[in-house]
Design an enzyme around this catalytic site. Sequence first.
Site, PDB file in Angstrom:
ATOM      1  N   GLU A 151     -14.630 -39.959  27.702  1.00 16.14           N
ATOM      2  CA  GLU A 151     -13.686 -40.984  27.270  1.00 16.14           C
ATOM      3  C   GLU A 151     -12.479 -40.408  26.530  1.00 16.14           C
ATOM      4  O   GLU A 151     -11.508 -41.124  26.294  1.00 16.14           O
ATOM      5  CB  GLU A 151     -14.419 -42.016  26.400  1.00 16.14           C
ATOM      6  CG  GLU A 151     -15.473 -42.760  27.213  1.00 16.14           C
ATOM      7  CD  GLU A 151     -16.354 -43.695  26.389  1.00 16.14           C
ATOM      8  OE1 GLU A 151     -16.531 -44.842  26.783  1.00 16.14           O
ATOM      9  OE2 GLU A 151     -16.881 -43.240  25.352  1.00 16.14           O
ATOM     10  N   MET A 177     -26.327 -53.491  27.575  1.00 15.61           N
ATOM     11  CA  MET A 177     -26.655 -54.824  28.080  1.00 15.61           C
ATOM     12  C   MET A 177     -26.733 -54.866  29.599  1.00 15.61           C
ATOM     13  O   MET A 177     -25.845 -54.357  30.288  1.00 15.61           O
ATOM     14  CB  MET A 177     -25.603 -55.843  27.619  1.00 15.61           C
ATOM     15  CG  MET A 177     -25.372 -55.914  26.129  1.00 15.61           C
ATOM     16  SD  MET A 177     -26.833 -56.256  25.128  1.00 15.61           S
ATOM     17  CE  MET A 177     -27.194 -57.931  25.588  1.00 15.61           C
ATOM     18  N   MET A 214     -20.697 -50.533  22.409  1.00 10.86           N
ATOM     19  CA  MET A 214     -21.640 -50.120  21.374  1.00 10.86           C
ATOM     20  C   MET A 214     -20.997 -49.513  20.123  1.00 10.86           C
ATOM     21  O   MET A 214     -21.699 -48.951  19.284  1.00 10.86           O
ATOM     22  CB  MET A 214     -22.668 -49.148  21.994  1.00 10.86           C
ATOM     23  CG  MET A 214     -23.429 -49.795  23.152  1.00 10.86           C
ATOM     24  SD  MET A 214     -24.549 -48.692  24.043  1.00 10.86           S
ATOM     25  CE  MET A 214     -25.886 -48.536  22.873  1.00 10.86           C
ATOM     26  N   ASP A 247     -18.713 -51.508  34.174  1.00 10.20           N
ATOM     27  CA  ASP A 247     -19.783 -52.302  34.790  1.00 10.20           C
ATOM     28  C   ASP A 247     -19.594 -53.749  34.332  1.00 10.20           C
ATOM     29  O   ASP A 247     -18.721 -54.041  33.517  1.00 10.20           O
ATOM     30  CB  ASP A 247     -21.162 -51.772  34.377  1.00 10.20           C
ATOM     31  CG  ASP A 247     -21.356 -51.789  32.876  1.00 10.20           C
ATOM     32  OD1 ASP A 247     -21.144 -50.759  32.227  1.00 10.20           O
ATOM     33  OD2 ASP A 247     -21.688 -52.863  32.320  1.00 10.20           O
TER      34      ASP A 247
HETATM   35  N1  ADE Z   1     -20.699 -49.776  27.716  1.00  9.58           N
HETATM   36  C1  ADE Z   1     -20.409 -49.845  29.030  1.00  9.58           C
HETATM   37  N2  ADE Z   1     -21.178 -50.757  29.654  1.00  9.58           N
HETATM   38  C2  ADE Z   1     -21.976 -51.297  28.694  1.00  9.58           C
HETATM   39  C3  ADE Z   1     -22.985 -52.286  28.704  1.00  9.58           C
HETATM   40  N3  ADE Z   1     -23.357 -52.899  29.836  1.00  9.58           N
HETATM   41  N4  ADE Z   1     -23.596 -52.579  27.522  1.00  9.58           N
HETATM   42  C4  ADE Z   1     -23.236 -51.941  26.382  1.00  9.58           C
HETATM   43  N5  ADE Z   1     -22.291 -51.000  26.325  1.00  9.58           N
HETATM   44  C5  ADE Z   1     -21.665 -50.682  27.465  1.00  9.58           C
END
Ligand code: ADE
Length: 234
Positions: free
Chosen positions: A14, A153, A175, A199
Amino acid sequence: MTQPIAILGALEAEIEALKAVMQDCKATAWQQTTFYEGLLFGQRVVLAQSGVGKVMAAMVTQKLLDSYQPQYLLFTGVAGGLHPDYAIGDIVIAKDCVQHDMDAIELGFPRGQVPYTEYRYLATDAVLRALALTTTTPHPLHEGRILTGDHFMTKKALHDYRYLTEELAGDAVEMEGAAVGLVCTYNQVPFLIIRTLSDKANEAATVNFLEFLPVVAANSFAIIEHLLSSHQTI
Ligand code: ADE
């Protein structure tokens, strides 16, 4: 000497695109963290990797603020999309952020509120946010609410955690953001969170995250370039 601009990301992927174009780079180690000071798009910056999760992010942010007294802090990285209209690769500029796993509801505090404080929805800097939203990028930009928690998640979780969208009105989940936001707010340092969606926080999230993280992590590069290049107007 002018105070630097701080830039943080959770993972190497990142921040690596930014690190690659930094000039006059000086590395300083603190425990397992390395702070890179140098020039980026004509501005003095200090760049570092926070690591994953709220504790790592808060700890590294406080150390960075204490050691470098930055003018403001930019956090860049990926997130899972919650808003149904957002697609993988889209960029979310946070209007605010909240800890979705801060739950003292049984004590009478609303979800996300740090008990016995006013800290719940932590607003990002309005000037930085407005400027970020004027960036020209091939990827759609959205202004949205970031939810933060120590939890990757997926749909399975979302089934039990509908409050992410229904109660907290979250647009993306990650997060670190609200941990960084709380430390910056506490220290009165302006901040902005810039997240590209890797995602959609659904049953494909794990596979998509691993596949798209290296591809989309640099999408927010253009925002940082625009913010630093326009710096004198802030
Ligand atoms: N960072 C990228 N995708 C995530 C997800 N689904 N849940 C938590 N942090 C993330």
